[in-house]
Design a protein around this motif. Structure first.
Motif, PDB file in Angstrom:
ATOM      1  N   GLU A   1     -21.888  34.570 -74.148  1.00 25.69           N
ATOM      2  CA  GLU A   1     -20.836  33.827 -73.469  1.00 25.69           C
ATOM      3  C   GLU A   1     -19.579  33.845 -74.323  1.00 25.69           C
ATOM      4  O   GLU A   1     -19.636  33.628 -75.547  1.00 25.69           O
ATOM      5  CB  GLU A   1     -21.273  32.389 -73.199  1.00 25.69           C
ATOM      6  CG  GLU A   1     -22.340  32.293 -72.106  1.00 25.69           C
ATOM      7  CD  GLU A   1     -22.595  30.859 -71.668  1.00 25.69           C
ATOM      8  OE1 GLU A   1     -22.108  29.926 -72.360  1.00 25.69           O
ATOM      9  OE2 GLU A   1     -23.279  30.673 -70.646  1.00 25.69           O
TER      10      GLU A   1
ATOM     11  N   GLY B   1     -28.392  41.667 -75.285  1.00 24.69           N
ATOM     12  CA  GLY B   1     -28.856  40.721 -74.268  1.00 24.69           C
ATOM     13  C   GLY B   1     -27.712  40.082 -73.519  1.00 24.69           C
ATOM     14  O   GLY B   1     -27.109  40.711 -72.654  1.00 24.69           O
ATOM     15  N   GLU B   2     -27.379  38.828 -73.850  1.00 24.35           N
ATOM     16  CA  GLU B   2     -26.300  38.120 -73.180  1.00 24.35           C
ATOM     17  C   GLU B   2     -25.403  37.437 -74.206  1.00 24.35           C
ATOM     18  O   GLU B   2     -25.842  37.110 -75.317  1.00 24.35           O
ATOM     19  CB  GLU B   2     -26.847  37.072 -72.204  1.00 24.35           C
ATOM     20  CG  GLU B   2     -27.581  37.660 -71.008  1.00 24.35           C
ATOM     21  CD  GLU B   2     -27.834  36.634 -69.921  1.00 24.35           C
ATOM     22  OE1 GLU B   2     -27.096  35.618 -69.879  1.00 24.35           O
ATOM     23  OE2 GLU B   2     -28.759  36.840 -69.113  1.00 24.35           O
TER      24      GLU B   2
ATOM     25  N   HIS C   1     -19.412  38.782 -65.980  1.00 20.03           N
ATOM     26  CA  HIS C   1     -19.528  37.786 -64.922  1.00 20.03           C
ATOM     27  C   HIS C   1     -18.552  36.644 -65.195  1.00 20.03           C
ATOM     28  O   HIS C   1     -18.528  36.090 -66.305  1.00 20.03           O
ATOM     29  CB  HIS C   1     -20.971  37.267 -64.880  1.00 20.03           C
ATOM     30  CG  HIS C   1     -21.228  36.249 -63.821  1.00 20.03           C
ATOM     31  ND1 HIS C   1     -22.238  35.311 -63.925  1.00 20.03           N
ATOM     32  CD2 HIS C   1     -20.616  36.009 -62.638  1.00 20.03           C
ATOM     33  CE1 HIS C   1     -22.244  34.553 -62.833  1.00 20.03           C
ATOM     34  NE2 HIS C   1     -21.269  34.948 -62.052  1.00 20.03           N
TER      35      HIS C   1
ATOM     36  N   ARG D   1     -19.287  35.440 -68.946  1.00 20.29           N
ATOM     37  CA  ARG D   1     -20.664  35.759 -69.323  1.00 20.29           C
ATOM     38  C   ARG D   1     -20.842  37.270 -69.371  1.00 20.29           C
ATOM     39  O   ARG D   1     -20.566  37.970 -68.388  1.00 20.29           O
ATOM     40  CB  ARG D   1     -21.614  35.127 -68.299  1.00 20.29           C
ATOM     41  CG  ARG D   1     -23.080  35.351 -68.527  1.00 20.29           C
ATOM     42  CD  ARG D   1     -23.855  34.755 -67.353  1.00 20.29           C
ATOM     43  NE  ARG D   1     -25.281  35.012 -67.446  1.00 20.29           N
ATOM     44  CZ  ARG D   1     -26.097  35.051 -66.399  1.00 20.29           C
ATOM     45  NH1 ARG D   1     -25.596  34.853 -65.172  1.00 20.29           N
ATOM     46  NH2 ARG D   1     -27.373  35.278 -66.569  1.00 20.29           N
TER      47      ARG D   1
ATOM     48  N   ILE E   1     -23.496  40.375 -69.721  1.00 15.97           N
ATOM     49  CA  ILE E   1     -24.916  40.615 -69.479  1.00 15.97           C
ATOM     50  C   ILE E   1     -25.207  42.088 -69.720  1.00 15.97           C
ATOM     51  O   ILE E   1     -24.705  42.965 -69.006  1.00 15.97           O
ATOM     52  CB  ILE E   1     -25.306  40.253 -68.031  1.00 15.97           C
ATOM     53  CG1 ILE E   1     -24.821  38.849 -67.675  1.00 15.97           C
ATOM     54  CG2 ILE E   1     -26.818  40.383 -67.840  1.00 15.97           C
ATOM     55  CD1 ILE E   1     -24.938  38.543 -66.178  1.00 15.97           C
ATOM     56  N   GLU E   2     -26.017  42.373 -70.726  1.00 13.91           N
ATOM     57  CA  GLU E   2     -26.391  43.758 -71.001  1.00 13.91           C
ATOM     58  C   GLU E   2     -27.465  44.199 -70.007  1.00 13.91           C
ATOM     59  O   GLU E   2     -28.503  43.541 -69.877  1.00 13.91           O
ATOM     60  CB  GLU E   2     -26.907  43.903 -72.425  1.00 13.91           C
ATOM     61  CG  GLU E   2     -27.199  45.343 -72.832  1.00 13.91           C
ATOM     62  CD  GLU E   2     -27.673  45.474 -74.264  1.00 13.91           C
ATOM     63  OE1 GLU E   2     -27.639  46.600 -74.807  1.00 13.91           O
ATOM     64  OE2 GLU E   2     -28.077  44.437 -74.856  1.00 13.91           O
TER      65      GLU E   2
ATOM     66  N   SER F   1     -21.651  46.010 -76.197  1.00  8.76           N
ATOM     67  CA  SER F   1     -23.054  45.907 -76.578  1.00  8.76           C
ATOM     68  C   SER F   1     -23.281  46.721 -77.851  1.00  8.76           C
ATOM     69  O   SER F   1     -22.553  47.673 -78.141  1.00  8.76           O
ATOM     70  CB  SER F   1     -23.958  46.412 -75.462  1.00  8.76           C
ATOM     71  OG  SER F   1     -23.854  47.814 -75.321  1.00  8.76           O
TER      72      SER F   1
ATOM     73  N   VAL G   1     -22.781  46.937 -69.704  1.00  8.23           N
ATOM     74  CA  VAL G   1     -22.596  45.488 -69.695  1.00  8.23           C
ATOM     75  C   VAL G   1     -21.901  45.065 -68.399  1.00  8.23           C
ATOM     76  O   VAL G   1     -20.921  45.704 -67.977  1.00  8.23           O
ATOM     77  CB  VAL G   1     -21.757  45.035 -70.911  1.00  8.23           C
ATOM     78  CG1 VAL G   1     -21.331  43.575 -70.793  1.00  8.23           C
ATOM     79  CG2 VAL G   1     -22.535  45.259 -72.204  1.00  8.23           C
TER      80      VAL G   1
END
Length: 518
Positions: free
Chosen positions: A149, A146-147, A174, A158, A160-161, A95, A171
């Protein structure tokens, strides 16, 4: 699938792996590997170059055709990225917030510095346990907010922050097609977490997010592989820390005392309980809004928490083995003579004269033959050839190192009778390097530490002790530390309650139960 918590690489789903490092305490983090064909995405490197080298070697041996082309650093703690230099040719992703912290991080230089460095004791222990030489900080080459991929062959991962929470840039990783999640340090399992950043509510929200994801297998940053049930329990812990800290902050209770007072029922078996000091401190920082109390300042209080402190309101937890009635224990005195018999009498003996049978003896008394066998040894050590003051100093240090509130409370009182001053008792948690000790006391305290940590005395410590102790005294000291370490194990494991009569504060002591840190 059930994944054993053993060191090394474990397949947690098809072409999806966790690299685990028991016991998950300071610096022993987990990592992950997602594979598609000959391509791999690595989730986190490790604390040191040797650790990371070992991990990559295991992965290469297990999956020789896989090339790691992408690395994700879950956050900015060194135990999740200081090995990046060994995968420097890969695209390293973090991130934006985490990368900013990583760019300013020079902690590895302090850890690798030669000679003595003034650090909190927990940092000193990490310097002793890990090889921090040769670290060349290798920063992320790609950042996001944010996100994001990321493609790994024909698979999609994926990112995800969810920070700020544990740190400012946490983070989650996934892996949808494997129903798997690498949570980084958003999850600590079997041990207390550390709230470096907060706000704690963000962390609680992240737990809710994890529970809502379509995942079955979750790899925490530290600890064994789990499912969602453990995430819910972890969320409960965070809520309890938050609510307790809000109450104690409102009452004006200092952070170390607030940590001592927290009810850990349900979490009493978690490792690294001293981190509770940092977690309550993080909530206080939120409430104060001015950056106080600073985390580095609280790091110096961790050993203080590990020792029994001065708070006398620690909630009691039911013992695992209830003490037998005093009359039952006193009846066993008929099987003994002299001091051992008086030890089991219902009116106490020595500094505890007039007191009922101690709860520790009444607990061991559930095995009468064991108690009758132990009583002569305990009585013999209490009247041995080591001077009483030095004996009690050694026992108090053992009580501190083992975290036994019960042992500390009793021997703070006995030690005062034996000649230890209140200020000396209060300095015991600081150990042999604390100010104010003479060389003889310093050697004795260091001996307890060495026996606790390595089960042997160094040549230097042996020489210092042997210069003033006889052979009998040397042997008695070894037995003394061993026996009181063993007793601490019984106290904490059985959650022996502190005796009701012990209500007056002793120097640096705490009334509670060994269940509070069992």
């Amino acid at each position: 699938m059930a994944v054993p918590f053993t060191r090394g690489l474990h397949e947690i789903a098809t072409d999806t792996y966790a690299y685990l490092q028991p016991n998950g305490s300071w610096g022993l983090s987990n990592a992950g590997l997602v594979v598609s064909g000959d391509q791999g995405l690595l989730v986190d490197t490790l604390f040191t170059v040797p650790q990371t080298c070992d991990m990559l070697g295991v992965m290469a041996q297990a999956l020789p055709r896989v090339s790691i082309g992408t690395v994700v650093n879950s956050h900015s703690d060194g135990d999740h990225w200081w090995g990046n230099q060994l995968v420097a040719d890969a695209t390293i992703i973090a991130s934006e917030a985490a990368a900013s912290v990583m760019a300013r991080d020079r902690t590895h230089e302090v850890f690798a510095a030669p000679g003595a460095v003034p650090l909190p004791r927990i940092a000193e222990r990490m310097r002793e346990a890990f090889d921090f030489t040769g670290i060349t900080p290798t920063l992320p080459s790609r950042t996001f907010r944010g996100e994001l991929e990321v493609a790994v062959g024909c698979r999609t991962v994926r990112l995800i922050e969810v920070g700020p929470a544990h740190t400012v840039g946490d983070v989650l990783v996934h892996v949808p097609d494997a129903a798997a999640l690498f949570a980084g340090d958003m999850l600590f399992i079997g041990g207390h977490p550390v709230i470096h950043s907060g706000p704690v509510q963000n962390w609680i929200a992240a737990c809710d997010l994890i529970v809502g994801l379509d995942v079955e297998t979750i790899v925490p940053g530290h600890g064994p592989v789990i499912g969602k049930r453990e995430v819910r329990a972890f969320r409960d812990y965070l809520e309890r820390v938050r609510d307790h800290a809000v109450r104690t902050h409102r009452a004006g209770i200092p952070v170390p005392q607030a940590a001592q007072q927290m009810d850990l029922d349900g979490f009493a078996d978690w490792d690294d309980p001293e981190r509770l000091v940092l977690n309550i401190g993080a909530v206080y920082r939120e409430l104060n809004g001015d950056g106080t109390p600073a985390e580095l300042e609280l790091m110096g209080c961790l050993d203080e928490y590990a020792a029994p402190g001065s708070v006398r309101t620690v909630p009691r937890t039911a013992p695992r083995i209830a003490p037998r009635p005093s009359a039952d224990i006193a009846a066993l005195a008929a099987r003994l003579d002299g001091p051992p018999a008086r030890l089991l009498a219902d009116d106490g003996t020595g500094p505890l004269a007039g007191r009922p049978v101690l709860n520790i003896l009444a607990t061991i008394g559930n095995h009468p033959d064991l108690l009758v066998a132990l009583a002569p040894l305990l009585a013999g050590l209490a009247q041995g050839v080591i001077p009483a003051r030095e004996r009690e100093l050694a026992i108090l240090r053992a009580a501190h190192r083992t975290g036994s509130t019960y042992e500390w409370e009793h021997h703070a009182h006995i030690g005062a009778v034996a000649g230890l001053t209140g200020s000396e008792i209060a300095r015991v948690p600081l150990g042999p390097d604390g100010l104010g000790w003479g060389e003889a006391d310093r050697a004795l305290l260091r001996a307890v530490d060495e026996l606790y940590e390595d089960h042997t005395l160094s040549a230097a410590t042996w020489q210092r002790l042997a210069a003033r102790y006889s052979t009998a005294q040397m042997l008695e000291l070894l037995a003394l530390v061993g026996v009181y370490t063993m007793i601490a194990g019984i106290l904490r494991s059985c959650r022996v309650p502190l005796d009701d009569w012990l209500t007056e504060p002793a120097a640096a002591g705490t009334v509670g139960t060994d269940a509070t840190r069992a």
